[in-house]
Each structure stands twice: as C-alpha cells, then as structure tokens.
Design a protein around this motif. Sequence first.
Motif, PDB file in Angstrom:
ATOM      1  N   ALA A 223       0.838  -1.205   0.000  1.00  0.00           N
ATOM      2  CA  ALA A 223       0.000   0.000   0.000  1.00  0.00           C
ATOM      3  C   ALA A 223       0.877   1.261   0.000  1.00  0.00           C
ATOM      4  O   ALA A 223       0.566   2.252  -0.677  1.00  0.00           O
ATOM      5  CB  ALA A 223      -0.922  -0.002   1.215  1.00  0.00           C
ATOM      6  N   ASP A 224       1.997   1.214   0.744  1.00  0.00           N
ATOM      7  CA  ASP A 224       2.912   2.357   0.777  1.00  0.00           C
ATOM      8  C   ASP A 224       3.517   2.622  -0.598  1.00  0.00           C
ATOM      9  O   ASP A 224       3.592   3.777  -1.050  1.00  0.00           O
ATOM     10  CB  ASP A 224       4.033   2.112   1.794  1.00  0.00           C
ATOM     11  CG  ASP A 224       3.571   2.333   3.226  1.00  0.00           C
ATOM     12  OD1 ASP A 224       2.656   3.148   3.425  1.00  0.00           O
ATOM     13  OD2 ASP A 224       4.122   1.688   4.133  1.00  0.00           O
ATOM     14  N   ILE A 225       3.949   1.561  -1.256  1.00  0.00           N
ATOM     15  CA  ILE A 225       4.551   1.724  -2.586  1.00  0.00           C
ATOM     16  C   ILE A 225       3.508   2.261  -3.574  1.00  0.00           C
ATOM     17  O   ILE A 225       3.793   3.170  -4.369  1.00  0.00           O
ATOM     18  CB  ILE A 225       5.128   0.383  -3.086  1.00  0.00           C
ATOM     19  CG1 ILE A 225       6.310  -0.057  -2.201  1.00  0.00           C
ATOM     20  CG2 ILE A 225       5.592   0.518  -4.531  1.00  0.00           C
ATOM     21  CD1 ILE A 225       7.470   0.920  -2.173  1.00  0.00           C
ATOM     22  N   ALA A 226       2.294   1.728  -3.510  1.00  0.00           N
ATOM     23  CA  ALA A 226       1.237   2.205  -4.409  1.00  0.00           C
ATOM     24  C   ALA A 226       0.905   3.666  -4.137  1.00  0.00           C
ATOM     25  O   ALA A 226       0.705   4.459  -5.071  1.00  0.00           O
ATOM     26  CB  ALA A 226      -0.011   1.336  -4.243  1.00  0.00           C
ATOM     27  N   GLN A 227       0.870   4.041  -2.855  1.00  0.00           N
ATOM     28  CA  GLN A 227       0.551   5.419  -2.518  1.00  0.00           C
ATOM     29  C   GLN A 227       1.682   6.355  -2.938  1.00  0.00           C
ATOM     30  O   GLN A 227       1.428   7.481  -3.394  1.00  0.00           O
ATOM     31  CB  GLN A 227       0.295   5.553  -1.019  1.00  0.00           C
ATOM     32  CG  GLN A 227      -0.271   6.902  -0.612  1.00  0.00           C
ATOM     33  CD  GLN A 227      -0.820   6.895   0.798  1.00  0.00           C
ATOM     34  OE1 GLN A 227      -0.741   5.895   1.513  1.00  0.00           O
ATOM     35  NE2 GLN A 227      -1.386   8.006   1.226  1.00  0.00           N
ATOM     36  N   ALA A 228       2.917   5.904  -2.787  1.00  0.00           N
ATOM     37  CA  ALA A 228       4.054   6.717  -3.224  1.00  0.00           C
ATOM     38  C   ALA A 228       3.999   6.942  -4.730  1.00  0.00           C
ATOM     39  O   ALA A 228       4.252   8.062  -5.213  1.00  0.00           O
ATOM     40  CB  ALA A 228       5.357   6.040  -2.833  1.00  0.00           C
ATOM     41  N   GLN A 229       3.679   5.903  -5.473  1.00  0.00           N
ATOM     42  CA  GLN A 229       3.590   6.027  -6.930  1.00  0.00           C
ATOM     43  C   GLN A 229       2.451   6.963  -7.340  1.00  0.00           C
ATOM     44  O   GLN A 229       2.596   7.775  -8.255  1.00  0.00           O
ATOM     45  CB  GLN A 229       3.403   4.651  -7.560  1.00  0.00           C
ATOM     46  CG  GLN A 229       4.645   3.766  -7.447  1.00  0.00           C
ATOM     47  CD  GLN A 229       4.392   2.335  -7.891  1.00  0.00           C
ATOM     48  OE1 GLN A 229       3.257   1.842  -7.832  1.00  0.00           O
ATOM     49  NE2 GLN A 229       5.429   1.646  -8.333  1.00  0.00           N
ATOM     50  N   ALA A 230       1.309   6.865  -6.644  1.00  0.00           N
ATOM     51  CA  ALA A 230       0.167   7.728  -6.965  1.00  0.00           C
ATOM     52  C   ALA A 230       0.499   9.187  -6.655  1.00  0.00           C
ATOM     53  O   ALA A 230       0.225  10.092  -7.462  1.00  0.00           O
ATOM     54  CB  ALA A 230      -1.064   7.287  -6.180  1.00  0.00           C
TER      55      ALA A 230
END
Length: 413
Positions: free
Chosen positions: A103-110
């Motif tokens: 979730a952290d990686i996805a949020q960072a990418q977004a």
Amino acid sequence: MVIDSQPRQALVRRVTGLARSTPGRLSLIVVVLVLASLASGWLTTWSVSRQERALDDLATQSEPLAHAAQEVYRSLQDADATAASAFLSGGLEPPQLRERYEADIAQAQAALSVATASSPDLTATLAAQLPVYTGLIETARTNNRQGFPVGAAYLREASGLMRTQLLPAAQELYRAETDRVARAQDEANFPWGSVGVALAFVVALVLTQRYLTHKTNRLLNVGLLVATAAAVLSLLWVTTVSVLVMNDVGDSRTASQKVDVLAQARIATLTARGDETLTLVARGAGQAYEKNFVDVSERLEGLLDHAKALENTEAIDQAMRHFRQWQQVHQRIREADDAGQYNDAVALIDNPYFDSLDQDLVRAIGEARQEFSDEVAVARASLAGTAVGVLVLAVISAVGSTMGLWQRLKEYR
C-alpha cells in the motif's frame, strides 16, 4: 531644406495660452482625473485579481501538491520501515506487513504521479530509482523466505538506496512545493501599491474641489462629490478587504507551519522506526542505526515540543505520550538485544506505541490542513465581487469628474 517654424510656434503659443486660462486648466484637469480614475481602477482591479489567483493557487494547486510531495516522502519512509519489520519475522512475513508495504509503494507512486505534473525534473530520480528499490526488496524477501543470510545484505542495500537517493529526492520535492505555497501566500498580501494610487486619486479629487471653490466661489460640485464618494468607497472597500485577506493569509501561514512541523515529526518517527528495526536486522552490527535512532528521536521530541508550542491540541498531547512510551519500550529492546536475548527483543518491537504515535500525527496533520483550507476559503470569500465593484466605482469616478468639470467649462462659453 529649411522647415518653417512659424506654424509650430503658433501652436505652442496657443497651447500655452490655453493652459494659462481657466477653461484650459479645467480641460487639463478633466483629462488628468479621467486618466487617473481609470488607471487607479485598473491597477486596483489587477491587484485584487492577483490576490484571487494566488488564493486559488493555494487552494487548488500549491497546498495539494505540497501534501502530495509529503505523501511521497512519508510513503517511501514507511515502506522502508515496514519492509525491515517484515524481514524480522523470518520466512513468510505477516500478511498485514506485506499489505502495508504494498500500500505504501502504491501510494508513493500515486502521489509521485501528481507531483510529476508540476515538477518533472525533481521527480526524475524518484521515478527511476523506485523500481530499483522494490526489486532489491523482493530479492531480500525471496532470500529471507529460503533462510539465506544474503537476504539481510539485500535489505541493507535497499535501505541504503532509500536513504541516499530516494528520500533526499523526495525531501527536495517537498521543499520545492512548500516554497511554492509560501510564494503564493506572499502574492496574496496587502496591495500597498494600488492602495497608494487610490489614495493619491482621492487627494487629487479633494484638491480639485478646493481649486474650483477658489475659482468659482461655489462650495459644492455634485459631479466631483459623486466621483470623490466613489473613489473613497473603492479605497475603503479594497483596504478593508485586503486587511481581512492579509489576516487570513497570516493565519494560513501559521497553519502551514504546523503542517510542516508535524510532517517532519511524522517523517522522523518513520525514520526512527526504520533504524530501530535495522539495528535488529544487523544482529550485533547495527551500532550506526542505533546511533541514528537516538539522534532522530531527539529531533522528533524537539519537533513535538515545537508543534505543542504552536498549538497544543489533544492529538499532539497523545503523540507526546505515545512517543515517551515508545522510547521506554525501545530501551527494553536494547537491553534484551545487548543481553543476547534476540528473540525477546524482536518480540518487543511489535508494540502498539509506534502505530499510535503515527496515527496521532496523521490526525494532527489533518486538523492543521483543515485549518489552512478554512483560512484560505474565508480569504477567497472576502474578495468575492471586489474586482468588479472596484472597476464600476472607477468608471463612476471618471464620469462624475467629467460631468462636474463640464458644468464649469460651459460657463465660459
């Protein structure tokens, strides 16, 4: 070839004579007042529109982008700390930690995709190195699940990449966006230039009426009174609204400062958590991580004190309490690890105080951001209709000046 200067001299004499006569002076005053009225109205309207654009940028661009940049930093830092925590479990990591990391990686990418639109140069390093980081984490995870000690080396390499390239790039992005917020706030400040011009125009109207009273022995001139009333109303309107906006923008600066301090506190919390975990991952060779944990914890305590001084809220009080409880548990972790009780130390690291501290800071940041949004919204509401109103009043001043002096000019015909 000799140019006949007689027509030119005759024109000069005629203009000079006209300027020395009362009708000529009145005509000149009409032109000056009309131009001054329109110039003052245009400058004031431009200043108000500039304030409106700055406030609109704060509400819809600068602050959201600054938050997105903060989320890039926060998500990357939390991903690194979570990956290290998952590594300590050995073998197959707990599902909740894996989900949090993803979730952290996805949020960072977004958040990175949002920030890229305004700062593509600053996000280039992040876009290029984030896949490298996630690849190293996957390699570390694979080796760890198979029980290979080399997994720890890959995890340290990934964390090193995060700390030396990704996080500095995210910090630079965050600073760039917060500087943009500050510039927008500066542009929304009091319009001294336009208010000064408007005041000078009012003074010019008053002096014109005194001149007419002296020349014509008439006390009142309806046209000039209307023009003066419109000019004074415009001046008071703009001054009052600008003072209100300036106060609201000043309050938004305080809110921005609170957001920045709390965001730094949250980042420091995540940094300390990563150091605490990596100290155990290193298995006796993590003195550098422990030293960094102590340094970051001291900075975190200072940031919490600063946030409390800015505004002592319940969320900040709870954050301070959970911080102290976390520090106490960390001391027990170090005592167990130093005594060779590694499994006991790993068990202690799974305590609720870190997550509680992080949640407290999230709540405090949300409250400060809402305060910022409210102040900007009030400032925008204060400016509603001002630009159009000032322009209309400028036209009324120009028409009133013309009509008032035209009545006096007709008397000389």
